[in-house]
Design an enzyme around this catalytic site. Structure first.
Site, PDB file in Angstrom:
ATOM      1  N   VAL A  41       0.802  -1.273   0.049  1.00  0.00           N
ATOM      2  CA  VAL A  41       0.031  -0.080  -0.084  1.00  0.00           C
ATOM      3  C   VAL A  41       0.794   1.276   0.275  1.00  0.00           C
ATOM      4  CG1 VAL A  41      -1.734   1.270   1.308  1.00  0.00           C
ATOM      5  CG2 VAL A  41      -1.937  -1.021   1.067  1.00  0.00           C
ATOM      6  N   ILE A 147     -12.960 -15.686  -6.105  1.00  0.00           N
ATOM      7  CA  ILE A 147     -12.307 -15.579  -7.446  1.00  0.00           C
ATOM      8  C   ILE A 147     -12.757 -14.310  -8.086  1.00  0.00           C
ATOM      9  CG2 ILE A 147     -13.276 -16.625  -9.633  1.00  0.00           C
ATOM     10  CD1 ILE A 147     -14.806 -18.889  -8.211  1.00  0.00           C
ATOM     11  N   LYS A 216     -26.034 -12.180  -7.720  1.00  0.00           N
ATOM     12  CA  LYS A 216     -24.644 -12.001  -8.346  1.00  0.00           C
ATOM     13  C   LYS A 216     -24.987 -11.741  -9.804  1.00  0.00           C
ATOM     14  CE  LYS A 216     -22.876 -14.907  -4.428  1.00  0.00           C
ATOM     15  NZ  LYS A 216     -23.098 -16.470  -4.249  1.00  0.00           N
TER      16      LYS A 216
END
Ligand code: NAP
Length: 445
Positions: A41, A147, A216
């Site tokens: 980061v 995923i 979804k």
């Protein structure tokens, strides 16, 4: 974006909402992998507070790691704190998650969430608030757990034209259908086993009714086709009516039954392009890549004009896998805070209309119980012919209790024509019952 001094910029404050299955794993990753995340980061990610409902609940993966002093029941205060830069929402459901995210965005905090129910219904208002505040709003974990599929669709395929997104995006139903296929057991028995093993909730309605997959699907279709698609635009059929006899017949014909999430561009009779978004159990040829996605695994196949077929496969749920996606979004959002930028949000420029299920063509599997006497088959076939639904194959299975069983596989037919045909067939005196009507998908693959 909140104005920070250089001193505090070396730290990115994280406000975590929820410390359950996913939240506790995200907290564990933040604490255990702190050094590596800081290197990626360019600033330390520091947990400033964790909002929960019950301060005394068991804390899963984060037990003993999260300082109890960080826990609070005042989520609304946490999301506005000056030392919080990114809010991670892992409460789930619509309320109070929606208002907490809006409040965080309005206060200039970037937000990461895994909340499919919320993003499938209310993304417009959330993106509006994010855009206004010039902050990030990421939700990779809302679809297919670990995923990566949202970011590939949004970014990697931004220069291509996606035509189809098809997948298995609900692990509970895939576990049940896989077990029915391998064991030959009935739905109710397998559901009970899934509940005992923790693969299905005590109230499994959202999963087995197809609603979780529909949320979804709405998210995937919106991103793939640059069009706002909500869960209510998705045609939904669940798996509760699937029987051992359906699974067995499918098997004999070379198919397996899967609960599919399908979204694609279709062209209507008027020549105009539409988005079709649907969830239903369908017969999938055993040779298709989705047929071998078994158990609680998920997979998404994306077809794009130039890329061709891409397949994404992996663990679609669970604390640690989902936390991987959340942490990825968190690193991306935190980097943007460090760099003082936010990435473009929702893209809905195409505004394609939604196709109705009646206008979508498919091949069908129709299983019915009929009287065992001559002439029945021809009376059934004549109804199909009258409605222009062409029959590809007829299978008559031996005499069963109460008559004979006929399975008809059609050529491609419109959903509306098939529905009318079935209604008329059911009225024939020789037909005892039409037991199942399922679609066949990926026939030409
Ligand atoms: P969970 O185990 O039920 O945890 C929910 C957490 O939220 C709990 O810590 C709960 O506090 C807290 N909470 C509930 N209401 C609250 C309120 N009003 N204020 C503050 N905290 C509140 O849920 P989960 O399974 O981690 O799911 C979180 C999100 O991830 C959901 O959107 C879900 O759809 C999504 N997701 C989950 C998975 C998965 O495999 N579980 C996979 C993909 C996406 P207490 O602990 O005090 O009750």
């Amino acid at each position: 974006m909140a104005n920070k001094s250089d001193e505090t910029r070396r730290e990115i404050g994280v406000g975590l909402l929820g410390l359950g299955t996913v939240g506790s794993e995200v907290a564990r990753v933040l604490i255990e992998d702190a050094e590596e995340l800081a290197a990626r980061v360019g600033a330390k990610l520091v947990l400033r507070g964790v909002a929960v409902r019950n301060l005394d609940a068991a804390r899963g993966a984060s037990a003993g790691l999260v300082d109890p002093a960080l826990l609070t029941t005042e989520a609304a205060e946490l999301v506005e704190r000056d030392d919080v830069d990114v809010v991670v929402e892992l409460i789930g459901g619509i309320n109070p998650a929606k208002e907490l995210i809006r409040q965080a965005l309005r206060a200039g905090k970037s937000v990461v969430s895994a909340n499919k129910a919320l993003f499938a219904a209310h993304s417009a208002k959330l993106f509006e608030a994010a855009q206004k505040a010039k902050v990030d709003l990421f939700f990779e974990a809302a679809v297919a757990g670990a995923i990566p599929v949202i970011r590939p669709l949004r970014q990697s395929l931004a220069g291509d034209r996606v035509t189809t997104v098809a997948g298995i995006v609900n692990g509970t139903t895939n576990f049940i259908l896989s077990a029915m296929d391998s064991e030959g057991d009935d739905y109710a028995d397998v559901l009970r086993q899934a509940q005992e093993l923790g693969y299905a909730e005590a109230d499994p309605t959202a999963d087995v009714g197809g609603h979780d997959a529909a949320a979804k699907t709405a998210i995937l279709a919106s991103i793939a086709f640059h069009t706002r698609v909500t869960a209510s635009d998705v045609h939904v059929e669940g798996i509760t009516e699937i029987t051992a006899a359906d699974v067995e017949s499918a098997k004999q014909l070379g198919y397996t039954i899967k609960l599919l999430s399908l979204s694609e561009r279709v062209v209507g009779e008027d020549g105009k392009e539409r988005v079709s978004a649907r969830v239903y159990p369908a017969l999938v040829p055993r040779s298709h890549p989705l047929a071998s996605v078994n158990g609680a695994y998920n997979a998404v196949v994306v077809e794009a004009v130039n890329a061709g077929r891409l397949m994404f496969y992996g663990q679609g749920a669970g604390g640690a896998p989902t936390a991987s996606s959340v942490a990825g979004d968190l690193v991306a959002a935190a980097r943007n805070v460090v760099l003082g930028r936010a990435v473009a949000s929702e893209s809905t420029y195409a505004k394609l209309p939604i196709a109705s299920i009646g206008d979508v063509a498919a091949r069908y599997f129709v299983r019915m119980r009929v009287d065992d006497r001559p002439g029945v088959l021809s009376s059934v076939a004549s109804v199909f012919a009258k409605r222009d639904v062409s029959i590809a194959t007829v299978l008559q299975k031996g005499v069963i209790e109460g008559g004979a069983e006929i399975i008809i596989i059609t050529h491609s037919a419109l959903g509306s024509a098939l529905a009318e045909t079935v209604r008329e067939v059911e009225d024939l005196p020789a037909v005892v019952e039409v037991e199942s009507v399922l679609r066949l998908e990926f026939e030409n693959d």
